[in-house]
Design a protein around this motif. Structure first.
Motif, PDB file in Angstrom:
ATOM      1  N   CYS A 142       0.817  -1.214   0.000  1.00 17.89           N
ATOM      2  CA  CYS A 142       0.000   0.000   0.000  1.00 17.89           C
ATOM      3  C   CYS A 142       0.851   1.265   0.000  1.00 17.89           C
ATOM      4  O   CYS A 142       0.583   2.210  -0.733  1.00 17.89           O
ATOM      5  CB  CYS A 142      -0.933  -0.001   1.210  1.00 17.89           C
ATOM      6  SG  CYS A 142      -2.100   1.373   1.273  1.00 17.89           S
ATOM      7  N   GLY A 143       1.881   1.264   0.813  1.00 13.91           N
ATOM      8  CA  GLY A 143       2.700   2.465   0.940  1.00 13.91           C
ATOM      9  C   GLY A 143       2.069   3.484   1.865  1.00 13.91           C
ATOM     10  O   GLY A 143       0.970   3.300   2.397  1.00 13.91           O
ATOM     11  N   ALA A 144       2.762   4.581   2.039  1.00 11.84           N
ATOM     12  CA  ALA A 144       2.339   5.606   2.997  1.00 11.84           C
ATOM     13  C   ALA A 144       1.189   6.425   2.440  1.00 11.84           C
ATOM     14  O   ALA A 144       1.135   6.710   1.247  1.00 11.84           O
ATOM     15  CB  ALA A 144       3.517   6.521   3.336  1.00 11.84           C
ATOM     16  N   PRO A 145       0.268   6.843   3.297  1.00 12.89           N
ATOM     17  CA  PRO A 145      -0.796   7.753   2.858  1.00 12.89           C
ATOM     18  C   PRO A 145      -0.217   9.013   2.223  1.00 12.89           C
ATOM     19  O   PRO A 145       0.776   9.572   2.702  1.00 12.89           O
ATOM     20  CB  PRO A 145      -1.533   8.073   4.157  1.00 12.89           C
ATOM     21  CG  PRO A 145      -1.307   6.880   5.019  1.00 12.89           C
ATOM     22  CD  PRO A 145       0.096   6.431   4.703  1.00 12.89           C
ATOM     23  N   ASN A 146      -0.810   9.405   1.111  1.00 11.52           N
ATOM     24  CA  ASN A 146      -0.428  10.596   0.350  1.00 11.52           C
ATOM     25  C   ASN A 146       0.884  10.455  -0.418  1.00 11.52           C
ATOM     26  O   ASN A 146       1.268  11.373  -1.147  1.00 11.52           O
ATOM     27  CB  ASN A 146      -0.348  11.842   1.244  1.00 11.52           C
ATOM     28  CG  ASN A 146      -1.674  12.172   1.871  1.00 11.52           C
ATOM     29  OD1 ASN A 146      -2.659  12.410   1.171  1.00 11.52           O
ATOM     30  ND2 ASN A 146      -1.722  12.175   3.194  1.00 11.52           N
ATOM     31  N   ARG A 147       1.569   9.321  -0.270  1.00  9.81           N
ATOM     32  CA  ARG A 147       2.846   9.112  -0.958  1.00  9.81           C
ATOM     33  C   ARG A 147       2.827   7.875  -1.859  1.00  9.81           C
ATOM     34  O   ARG A 147       3.312   7.922  -2.982  1.00  9.81           O
ATOM     35  CB  ARG A 147       3.982   8.949   0.064  1.00  9.81           C
ATOM     36  CG  ARG A 147       4.227  10.149   0.955  1.00  9.81           C
ATOM     37  CD  ARG A 147       4.947  11.265   0.236  1.00  9.81           C
ATOM     38  NE  ARG A 147       6.265  10.904  -0.237  1.00  9.81           N
ATOM     39  CZ  ARG A 147       7.027  11.731  -0.949  1.00  9.81           C
ATOM     40  NH1 ARG A 147       6.583  12.946  -1.252  1.00  9.81           N
ATOM     41  NH2 ARG A 147       8.227  11.352  -1.361  1.00  9.81           N
ATOM     42  N   GLY A 148       2.291   6.789  -1.358  1.00  6.55           N
ATOM     43  CA  GLY A 148       2.361   5.529  -2.077  1.00  6.55           C
ATOM     44  C   GLY A 148       1.298   5.416  -3.167  1.00  6.55           C
ATOM     45  O   GLY A 148       0.140   5.766  -2.954  1.00  6.55           O
ATOM     46  N   MET A 149       1.703   4.876  -4.328  1.00  6.33           N
ATOM     47  CA  MET A 149       0.742   4.648  -5.398  1.00  6.33           C
ATOM     48  C   MET A 149      -0.317   3.654  -4.961  1.00  6.33           C
ATOM     49  O   MET A 149      -1.492   3.774  -5.316  1.00  6.33           O
ATOM     50  CB  MET A 149       1.487   4.119  -6.636  1.00  6.33           C
ATOM     51  CG  MET A 149       0.628   3.977  -7.878  1.00  6.33           C
ATOM     52  SD  MET A 149       0.032   5.549  -8.527  1.00  6.33           S
ATOM     53  CE  MET A 149      -1.714   5.422  -8.215  1.00  6.33           C
ATOM     54  N   GLY A 150       0.079   2.664  -4.184  1.00  6.49           N
ATOM     55  CA  GLY A 150      -0.894   1.699  -3.688  1.00  6.49           C
ATOM     56  C   GLY A 150      -1.965   2.354  -2.834  1.00  6.49           C
ATOM     57  O   GLY A 150      -3.150   1.992  -2.903  1.00  6.49           O
ATOM     58  N   TRP A 151      -1.557   3.316  -2.019  1.00  9.60           N
ATOM     59  CA  TRP A 151      -2.526   4.044  -1.196  1.00  9.60           C
ATOM     60  C   TRP A 151      -3.564   4.740  -2.069  1.00  9.60           C
ATOM     61  O   TRP A 151      -4.760   4.706  -1.771  1.00  9.60           O
ATOM     62  CB  TRP A 151      -1.801   5.068  -0.314  1.00  9.60           C
ATOM     63  CG  TRP A 151      -2.742   6.015   0.370  1.00  9.60           C
ATOM     64  CD1 TRP A 151      -3.419   5.795   1.536  1.00  9.60           C
ATOM     65  CD2 TRP A 151      -3.121   7.330  -0.071  1.00  9.60           C
ATOM     66  NE1 TRP A 151      -4.197   6.891   1.833  1.00  9.60           N
ATOM     67  CE2 TRP A 151      -4.035   7.845   0.870  1.00  9.60           C
ATOM     68  CE3 TRP A 151      -2.767   8.110  -1.171  1.00  9.60           C
ATOM     69  CZ2 TRP A 151      -4.606   9.102   0.745  1.00  9.60           C
ATOM     70  CZ3 TRP A 151      -3.332   9.368  -1.307  1.00  9.60           C
ATOM     71  CH2 TRP A 151      -4.241   9.859  -0.358  1.00  9.60           C
ATOM     72  N   TYR A 152      -3.122   5.358  -3.173  1.00  6.18           N
ATOM     73  CA  TYR A 152      -4.081   6.072  -4.012  1.00  6.18           C
ATOM     74  C   TYR A 152      -4.999   5.094  -4.743  1.00  6.18           C
ATOM     75  O   TYR A 152      -6.187   5.367  -4.931  1.00  6.18           O
ATOM     76  CB  TYR A 152      -3.368   6.995  -4.996  1.00  6.18           C
ATOM     77  CG  TYR A 152      -4.319   8.025  -5.569  1.00  6.18           C
ATOM     78  CD1 TYR A 152      -4.888   8.998  -4.744  1.00  6.18           C
ATOM     79  CD2 TYR A 152      -4.692   8.008  -6.906  1.00  6.18           C
ATOM     80  CE1 TYR A 152      -5.778   9.931  -5.243  1.00  6.18           C
ATOM     81  CE2 TYR A 152      -5.587   8.941  -7.414  1.00  6.18           C
ATOM     82  CZ  TYR A 152      -6.120   9.894  -6.578  1.00  6.18           C
ATOM     83  OH  TYR A 152      -7.020  10.810  -7.077  1.00  6.18           O
ATOM     84  N   HIS A 153      -4.461   3.941  -5.150  1.00  7.33           N
ATOM     85  CA  HIS A 153      -5.331   2.901  -5.689  1.00  7.33           C
ATOM     86  C   HIS A 153      -6.410   2.541  -4.667  1.00  7.33           C
ATOM     87  O   HIS A 153      -7.588   2.379  -5.015  1.00  7.33           O
ATOM     88  CB  HIS A 153      -4.517   1.640  -6.015  1.00  7.33           C
ATOM     89  CG  HIS A 153      -3.732   1.717  -7.278  1.00  7.33           C
ATOM     90  ND1 HIS A 153      -4.274   2.135  -8.474  1.00  7.33           N
ATOM     91  CD2 HIS A 153      -2.434   1.394  -7.548  1.00  7.33           C
ATOM     92  CE1 HIS A 153      -3.356   2.069  -9.427  1.00  7.33           C
ATOM     93  NE2 HIS A 153      -2.225   1.628  -8.892  1.00  7.33           N
ATOM     94  N   ALA A 154      -6.004   2.393  -3.409  1.00  6.00           N
ATOM     95  CA  ALA A 154      -6.961   2.042  -2.359  1.00  6.00           C
ATOM     96  C   ALA A 154      -8.036   3.114  -2.215  1.00  6.00           C
ATOM     97  O   ALA A 154      -9.236   2.803  -2.120  1.00  6.00           O
ATOM     98  CB  ALA A 154      -6.224   1.847  -1.029  1.00  6.00           C
ATOM     99  N   VAL A 155      -7.634   4.364  -2.199  1.00  6.00           N
ATOM    100  CA  VAL A 155      -8.591   5.459  -2.049  1.00  6.00           C
ATOM    101  C   VAL A 155      -9.648   5.415  -3.153  1.00  6.00           C
ATOM    102  O   VAL A 155     -10.854   5.546  -2.889  1.00  6.00           O
ATOM    103  CB  VAL A 155      -7.848   6.816  -2.055  1.00  6.00           C
ATOM    104  CG1 VAL A 155      -8.830   7.973  -2.253  1.00  6.00           C
ATOM    105  CG2 VAL A 155      -7.080   6.998  -0.752  1.00  6.00           C
ATOM    106  N   GLN A 156      -9.222   5.226  -4.385  1.00  2.21           N
ATOM    107  CA  GLN A 156     -10.178   5.201  -5.495  1.00  2.21           C
ATOM    108  C   GLN A 156     -11.179   4.057  -5.360  1.00  2.21           C
ATOM    109  O   GLN A 156     -12.376   4.235  -5.627  1.00  2.21           O
ATOM    110  CB  GLN A 156      -9.435   5.090  -6.826  1.00  2.21           C
ATOM    111  CG  GLN A 156      -8.679   6.354  -7.209  1.00  2.21           C
ATOM    112  CD  GLN A 156      -8.090   6.257  -8.598  1.00  2.21           C
ATOM    113  OE1 GLN A 156      -7.581   5.214  -9.001  1.00  2.21           O
ATOM    114  NE2 GLN A 156      -8.156   7.344  -9.347  1.00  2.21           N
ATOM    115  N   MET A 157     -10.706   2.892  -4.939  1.00  2.00           N
ATOM    116  CA  MET A 157     -11.629   1.764  -4.783  1.00  2.00           C
ATOM    117  C   MET A 157     -12.538   1.945  -3.576  1.00  2.00           C
ATOM    118  O   MET A 157     -13.732   1.632  -3.639  1.00  2.00           O
ATOM    119  CB  MET A 157     -10.833   0.463  -4.683  1.00  2.00           C
ATOM    120  CG  MET A 157     -10.194   0.050  -6.004  1.00  2.00           C
ATOM    121  SD  MET A 157      -9.363  -1.562  -5.952  1.00  2.00           S
ATOM    122  CE  MET A 157      -7.844  -1.134  -5.084  1.00  2.00           C
TER     123      MET A 157
END
Length: 427
Positions: free
Chosen positions: A77-92
């Motif tokens: 996932c990576g860090a909030p606001n930094r990781g691409m995985g985090w942003y994928h998570a937000v969109q879903m």
């Protein structure tokens, strides 16, 4: 550490039960991976160009894939606001990919050794809130996933060096499809071995090359076809500070190098649409006036040599010619240009365009500390994830989404170009 459950933090989350499946388990969902014609691939972005952060389904993801949805496991996932995985998570989690239900997040670093380090407390606060609001289960190991209740897709967005191992673990965990972030693996050999393993297991691996379905790419290619003797240049920008500290951190974090990282999307376009392959490259020429290469220390103190900006033109043996420019410190927007036979620019299309800038502004206000490039490419991330999730759940072809076969050739091109261009800039 075993896959850690945040049950104590969020009662809605349920514990992982170990479930190991044979590595040769074949998917009952067998879909042709034959590539579509260029025109079909180029039209994809139209389906989701209008999807913005306000366009959510119901109240977003709420604890468990339903019939017609794919059960998504986000790995890395990576860090909030930094990781691409985090942003994928937000969109879903916002429900913007209606065929995707983000049921599991595997994050071994921030739920393990990195929990108290930089980004760790922020991640764990976000994980606690996410588990409570959506029923998402967090853990540290793919091996501890329970058996899937709906068709399962893994979105692997961790460190590139870990991807060969993670892909194998996701196959063993019963995934029917795997969404692999670029470039897929550190080397061509490893990526080819990953493809072979997935093929043997009957698992399709699709790549996160979102620019293959991007509006500005489609419109540029369409316009170029109307101009005799046209030449296309794809320009990619990031917004790092032009300082040794900022670029040194970038070089270390993306140690595979610019052409395997930032500019890999453009190389995928060249492989997909311009007949570029290692064997078909007639010549490659660096623009020395534009380009820059530096050797800088990263946060660890180790030195890394990479391009901070590069521009080059490729001519193929089949008569095609195309250029790429990439600048780590060039800003937040990417674009493409078309020049005519006399070298005069006759077309330029930006990402984001004027319509998309309204959505970018809304996202910047909602996530003010996030990486700026998340927002400019926001609708394209949605397009690729939705296509892959729908493919996993229903068998519909993931049109226009690059396969691991395209990724192998793209990585071969990156490995060929990097030393060639470095040598030219050193002359």
């Amino acid at each position: 550490m075993k896959l850690a459950l945040l049950a104590a933090l969020a009662p809605a989350a349920i514990a992982f039960a170990p479930a190991r499946l044979p590595s040769n388990r074949a998917s009952p969902l067998m879909v042709s991976s034959a590539p579509k014609k260029e025109a079909r691939a180029a039209d994809l972005a139209a389906d989701f160009e209008a999807v913005g952060p306000e366009d959510v389904v119901g109240e977003g993801s709420q604890g468990g894939a339903k019939a017609g949805q794919a059960e998504v496991v986000l790995v890395g996932c990576g860090a909030p606001n930094r990781g691409m995985g985090w942003y994928h998570a937000v969109q879903m989690l916002e429900g913007r990919c209606p065929s995707a239900s983000l049921d599991y997040i595997v994050e071994p670093w921030f739920l393990g050794p990195g929990a108290e380090g930089p980004g760790g407390p922020e991640f764990n606060d976000w994980a606690k809130d996410t588990a409570a609001a959506h029923g998402t289960v967090f853990g540290t190991s793919v091996a501890d996933l329970p058996e899937p209740k709906q068709p399962r897709v893994a979105l692997i967005s961790g460190r590139t060096a870990d991807n060969p191992r993670l892909l194998g673990e996701c196959i063993d965990a019963g995934c029917k499809c795997i969404y692999l972030e670029k470039p897929g693996a550190p080397t061509v050999k490893e990526l080819a071995e990953m493809k072979e393993r997935a093929d043997e297991a009957g698992i399709e691996v699709l790549m996160g090359y979102n620019k293959n379905v991007c509006k500005y790419v489609r419109k540029t290619r369409e316009f170029a076809e109307t101009v005799p003797g046209s030449h296309v240049t794809f320009v990619s920008n990031n917004a790092y500070e032009n300082t040794p500290e900022s670029l040194g951190e970038c070089f270390e974090r993306n140690a595979e190098g610019m052409l395997k990282n930032m500019a890999i999307h453009e190389l995928a376009l060249l492989v997909s649409f311009y007949d570029v392959s290692v064997e078909n490259i007639e010549s490659v020429t660096a623009d020395k006036e534009f380009s820059s290469m530096q050797t800088l220390p990263g946060p660890s103190g180790k030195e890394f040599t990479d391009f901070d900006k590069i521009k080059f033109t490729i001519k193929t043996k089949t008569g095609k010619e195309v250029s790429v420019a990439a600048d780590r410190c060039g800003g937040t927007d990417s674009y493409a240009t078309v020049t005519d036979a006399d070298g005069k620019e006759v077309f330029r299309y930006w990402m984001p365009d004027e319509d998309d800038k309204v959505k970018v502004k809304a996202l910047q206000e909602k996530y003010p500390t996030a990486m700026p490039y998340f927002f400019t490419q926001d609708p394209d991330y949605v397009t690729v994830k939705e296509r892959v999730a729908k493919h996993t759940a229903s068998g519909d072809e993931a049109e226009g989404v690059a396969t691991i076969g395209i990724a192998v050739e793209t990585l071969r091109v990156a490995e060929y170009l990097t030393p060639t261009l470095m040598e030219q800039l050193s002359e």
